[in-house]
Design an enzyme around this catalytic site. Sequence first.
Site, PDB file in Angstrom:
ATOM      1  CE1 TYR A  53      -4.279   0.725  -0.361  1.00 27.37           C
ATOM      2  CE2 TYR A  53      -4.440  -1.343   0.861  1.00 27.37           C
ATOM      3  CZ  TYR A  53      -5.023  -0.376   0.056  1.00 27.37           C
ATOM      4  OH  TYR A  53      -6.312  -0.508  -0.340  1.00 27.37           O
TER       5      TYR A  53
ATOM      6  CD  GLU B 277      -4.822   5.189   0.503  1.00 25.60           C
ATOM      7  OE1 GLU B 277      -4.915   6.052   1.390  1.00 25.60           O
ATOM      8  OE2 GLU B 277      -5.700   4.345   0.283  1.00 25.60           O
TER       9      GLU B 277
ATOM     10  CG  ASP C  49      -7.234  10.430 -24.614  1.00 25.06           C
ATOM     11  OD1 ASP C  49      -6.275   9.649 -24.726  1.00 25.06           O
ATOM     12  OD2 ASP C  49      -8.382  10.059 -24.268  1.00 25.06           O
TER      13      ASP C  49
ATOM     14  CB  THR D 218      -3.843   3.681 -22.148  1.00 26.05           C
ATOM     15  OG1 THR D 218      -3.866   3.777 -23.562  1.00 26.05           O
ATOM     16  CG2 THR D 218      -5.219   3.975 -21.599  1.00 26.05           C
TER      17      THR D 218
ATOM     18  CE  LYS E 279      -6.279   2.245 -26.033  1.00 28.14           C
ATOM     19  NZ  LYS E 279      -6.401   2.875 -24.698  1.00 28.14           N
TER      20      LYS E 279
ATOM     21  NE  ARG F 224      -5.503  -4.432 -20.110  1.00 26.46           N
ATOM     22  CZ  ARG F 224      -5.921  -4.029 -21.304  1.00 26.46           C
ATOM     23  NH1 ARG F 224      -6.789  -3.041 -21.398  1.00 26.46           N
ATOM     24  NH2 ARG F 224      -5.502  -4.603 -22.393  1.00 26.46           N
TER      25      ARG F 224
HETATM   26  N1  DSN Z   1     -11.186   0.809 -25.377  1.00 26.96           N
HETATM   27  C1  DSN Z   1     -10.130   1.586 -25.979  1.00 26.96           C
HETATM   28  C2  DSN Z   1      -9.995   1.320 -27.428  1.00 26.96           C
HETATM   29  O1  DSN Z   1     -10.193   0.195 -27.827  1.00 26.96           O
HETATM   30  O2  DSN Z   1      -9.688   2.221 -28.190  1.00 26.96           O
HETATM   31  C3  DSN Z   1     -10.280   3.017 -25.680  1.00 26.96           C
HETATM   32  O3  DSN Z   1     -10.425   3.175 -24.324  1.00 26.96           O
END
Ligand code: DSN
Length: 439
Positions: A64, A66, A217, A243, A246, A252
């Site tokens: 933990y 925080e 984004d 994120t 990707k 993730r």
């Molecule tokens: N779910 C993602 C995508 O497939 O683009 C976006 O959050």
Amino acid sequence: MNVAPAVEYAGSPFAPWLSGDEEVARLLEDEMERQSSTLQLIASENFTSPAVLAATGSVLTNKYAEGYPGRRYYGGNRVVDRVEDLARDRVKALFGAEHANVQPHSGASANLAAYQALLDPGDTVLAMRLDQGGHLTHGSPASITSHIWRFVSYGVTPAGSSTSSPGEVIDLDQVAQVAKRERPRLIVAGATAYPRIIDAGPFREIADAVGAYLMFDVAHPAGLIAGGAHPNPVGIADVVTFTTHKTLRGPRGGAILCRADLAKAIDSAVFPGLQGGPLEHVIAAKAVAFAEAARPEFRQYAAQVVSNSKALAGALASEGFRLVSGGTDNHLVLVDLRSFDPDLTGKEAQEVLDRAGITLNRNQIPDDPRSPFITSGLRLGTAAQTTAGMGNAQMAVIAALIGKALRGRGDEAVVASVRSAVADLCAEFPPYPGLTGAG
Ligand code: DSN
């Protein structure tokens, strides 16, 4: 039909760790086999390195923490502080940012935190509509974002009449007009189903003209940016969210980059504003991925992702699919199925291709007459299979297999023959060559 050979449980890479839970071990083995024997073309997915997998599965999950490095609410964070500092330093260096927050559990959490840092409830935000290529957290009526803030939207230009003027690119005139009329406090750039480069410059000019913040984004192109295949909006946008799983090929999770003067507001919005304890095992894996993305070979990877995407797009067009915007500049291709077969929906195509071992997702195309659940389009991405080593030649084979499966979708023997060809192709390009197979 499962065409891959059965994997011996005793030879599983997971066996030493999950020997007490055969059910879960077998499920992990099944998923490893699925990822290795079928094509992964979901534009938001990738194959992380074994080093990222190892950090994600580490003892840091027990801790933990925080708070932030040097300011924790629990004891015992001497090592964790170094992990999180390392991740922050690496991502700041990777993108040239003044401040980084690596705690968001996801892209949605990162976007919510950015809104919370920059806005008061009820403030107006201008963002891309979901059905034009945006994201749920860009103000979809189905998202909590639209209940807290007042979203107005922009979209893409109409489809053009020729290949030399394909249209379906972000309508910057519309962005400027809506911004002037609605006076948003924040403009959001970025998309999830948009196959073109998005330049932060024009968005910055529009934001400055109306006194708005600019957030970008970059969840989808983050890896392309790190690898020099897409312009970097850091230093142009006030806040950049993304994120890490990707095109960036990490675990993730999410992250936020911002100017130094916004650091306190962003950090407070993430914790304690939205989240409790950070996932330090994931933050360690983010640090691994940031270092991997800084290596010269990641530049070659990013360039190959785009090259493969262009090759896939060209081959799909030859199969009779209309390409939204006429092609691609990034890692994804959006196809309009109606030119191929007006009766074929995205939902049916996704299901047929799943049976053929080709994993992708149905997607609305701009001004789609069908619902988001049915759709007239498919979204395909090349990030994962490029990681596995595929190149332009394999993209042409994949497009031909997609055309064959969809044309022959009424005949299970055709679909099975495509699945067999897919398995043969995947066997040449295993994503985890050192981890797969019976021992
Ligand atoms: N779910 C993602 C995508 O497939 O683009 C976006 O959050």
